[in-house]
Design an enzyme around this catalytic site. Structure first.
Site, short mmCIF file in Angstrom:
data_model
loop_
_atom_site.label_atom_id
_atom_site.label_comp_id
_atom_site.label_asym_id
_atom_site.label_seq_id
_atom_site.Cartn_x
_atom_site.Cartn_y
_atom_site.Cartn_z
CG ASP A 128 -2.39 -0.92 1.16
OD1 ASP A 128 -2.90 -0.76 0.04
OD2 ASP A 128 -2.42 -1.39 2.01
CG ASP A 193 -7.62 -2.68 -2.86
OD1 ASP A 193 -8.22 -4.18 -3.69
OD2 ASP A 193 -8.40 -2.84 -2.13
N1 GLY Z 1 -7.83 -1.19 -0.25
C1 GLY Z 1 -8.16 -1.74 0.64
C2 GLY Z 1 -10.10 -1.06 0.62
O1 GLY Z 1 -10.33 -0.79 -0.20
O2 GLY Z 1 -10.23 -1.37 1.67
#
Ligand code: GLY
Length: 434
Positions: A128, A193
């Site tokens: 992330d 994501d």
């Molecule tokens: N990237 C984690 C979410 O969208 O919950």
């Protein structure tokens, strides 16, 4: 506060014009309507952020940071350590509010909350880093041109690149993922994501001149296009790879209703992700994918009239079965996810710049209508409520029984981003610096 009735009428007129005009002509529409709408919401955001800061600053010196994330059941602020995936959004919100208002007090806070995150430039424990660093330092660099921030972003990209295995051709999202079916643990899960984190890599190649980051991003994107996007342009949330053979060994969900369902925020990440990837590559296959994903969302028969999606497009439908360990088996009612709406609204404004009429007008109209819904009292919180987050009614993860029908800092982030994009488009300004 603007005079609501007048603006609603003007807004209706604006949307009508948007719907029957080409993307190019949209830009010559009366500017005062979007300007007043954006002004109302951005000024309100400034008020809410200052209230939130008063709370958040009490914990600023916590060693790992205490970054606003959501509210508890009593409406009190909930924060996370900066090593979670969301710390970048709070400074990002401060940067957007500063960009609009030029309020030096907001800038000072944005700098403080951004700079506390510097140790993350060497963080490699999950994927992330793009969210964390590009939403904070990325905006800081864009608005201040401080060369030190550029270096921090490039170092962050180096850290993210350590999670790329050239044999698999993807960045590993998490170190492991336990299936909701209870029968498997995957050790090379890649979630949709992850596309969002590629923006940091594209930036780093442009900033450093080293093509490595961009090449990693393109390889990851091609793999996601092949393995994560279904033929109808909906998405799988999690694709798991076997590192020895680099083959796909699982396609499941982590935060959606079922493995074969479409988690709304995942679809939103994919629309935004492939649109952004097209921005950097100008490769038509990414544009085609972004359009397919957007059309799936826009035309979905399960999308409510106000355009704020349920947290998954297939909740409770025949043929969609949650895993035995998933909380999604039990949860009713079908909650909305304002975060997915805000991400999509922002993405569609960018995408509208890459497609011809009449699609450009359709994407803009859909985005503006979504923003209009989010700005209604049903979704936009009042001062001193909602832990002073702007938007209500988002969902973190129903399968995990976590953050259900709550404010989320990233819903606010993409709402503010979309408002600023909307204003730029209405003023015929470029969305991105060349
Ligand atoms: N990237 C984690 C979410 O969208 O919950």
């Amino acid at each position: 506060m603007y005079q609501k009735k007048k603006i609603t009428f003007a807004f209706g007129l604006f949307l009508l014009l948007l719907s029957c005009t080409s993307g190019k002509q949209v830009q010559s529409l009366p500017q005062d309507v979007p300007d007043r709408f954006v002004k109302d919401n951005m000024e309100y955001a400034g008020v809410m952020l200052k209230l939130q800061l008063a709370d958040a600053n009490q914990k600023f010196s916590t060693p790992q940071g205490a970054y606003p994330r959501t509210a508890d059941k009593k409406g009190k602020l909930v924060t996370t350590s900066m090593y979670d995936w969301t710390p970048g959004f709070f400074p990002g919100n401060l940067w957007y509010a500063y960009e609009y208002s030029k309020d030096e007090a907001l800038k000072k806070e944005a700098l403080r909350w951004t700079e506390k995150m510097e140790p993350l430039k060497n963080f490699t424990e999950h994927h992330d880093l793009g969210f964390m660093m590009y939403c904070s330092y990325g905006n800081a660099y864009r608005l201040t041109h401080n060369a030190a921030y550029k270096e921090i972003l490039v170092q962050s990209a180096r850290s993210l690149a350590t999670r790329f295995d050239p044999k698999v051709g993807s960045i590993k999202s998490w170190n492991r993922f336990a299936s909701w079916h209870g029968d498997k643990t995957y050790y090379y899960p890649v979630i949709v994501d992850n596309l969002m984190n590629l923006e940091l890599l594209f930036f780093a190649s442009e900033a450093s001149g080293d093509p490595l980051f961009k090449n990693i991003a393109i390889t990851h994107a091609l793999n996601a296009m092949k393995n994560q996007v279904r033929p109808d342009y909906s998405i799988y949330h999690v694709v798991a790879y076997d590192t020895a053979s680099s083959r796909v060994v699982g396609r499941e969900t982590a935060q959606g209703y079922a493995d074969n369902s479409t988690w709304a925020r995942g679809q939103a990440w994919a629309i935004y992700g492939f649109t952004m990837i097209y921005r950097f590559t100008k490769d038509p296959q990414f544009l085609k994918t972004a359009e397919g994903l957007a059309d799936y969302y826009i035309n979905n028969k399960n999308l409510p009239a106000d355009k704020i999606p349920y947290w998954d497009f297939n909740i409770g439908q025949p043929g969609y079965t949650p895993g035995v360990k998933s909380n999604a088996r039990n949860v009713k009612p079908p909650y909305r996810d304002a975060s997915a709406a805000a991400i999509t609204a922002s993405a569609l404004l960018e995408l509208s710049g890459y497609v011809p009429a009449p699609k450009a007008g359709q994407y803009r109209q859909f985005s503006v209508a979504t923003l209009q819904s989010l700005a209604e009292p049903q979704y936009r919180a009042k001062e001193h409520t909602n832990a002073n987050f702007i938007l209500m009614h988002s969902v973190g993860s129903i399968p995990h029984n976590n953050e259900i029908d709550v404010p989320l800092v990233y819903a606010d982030y993409y709402f503010l981003e979309a408002l600023l994009r909307y204003r730029k488009i209405a003023r015929n300004e470029k969305l991105f610096e060349e």
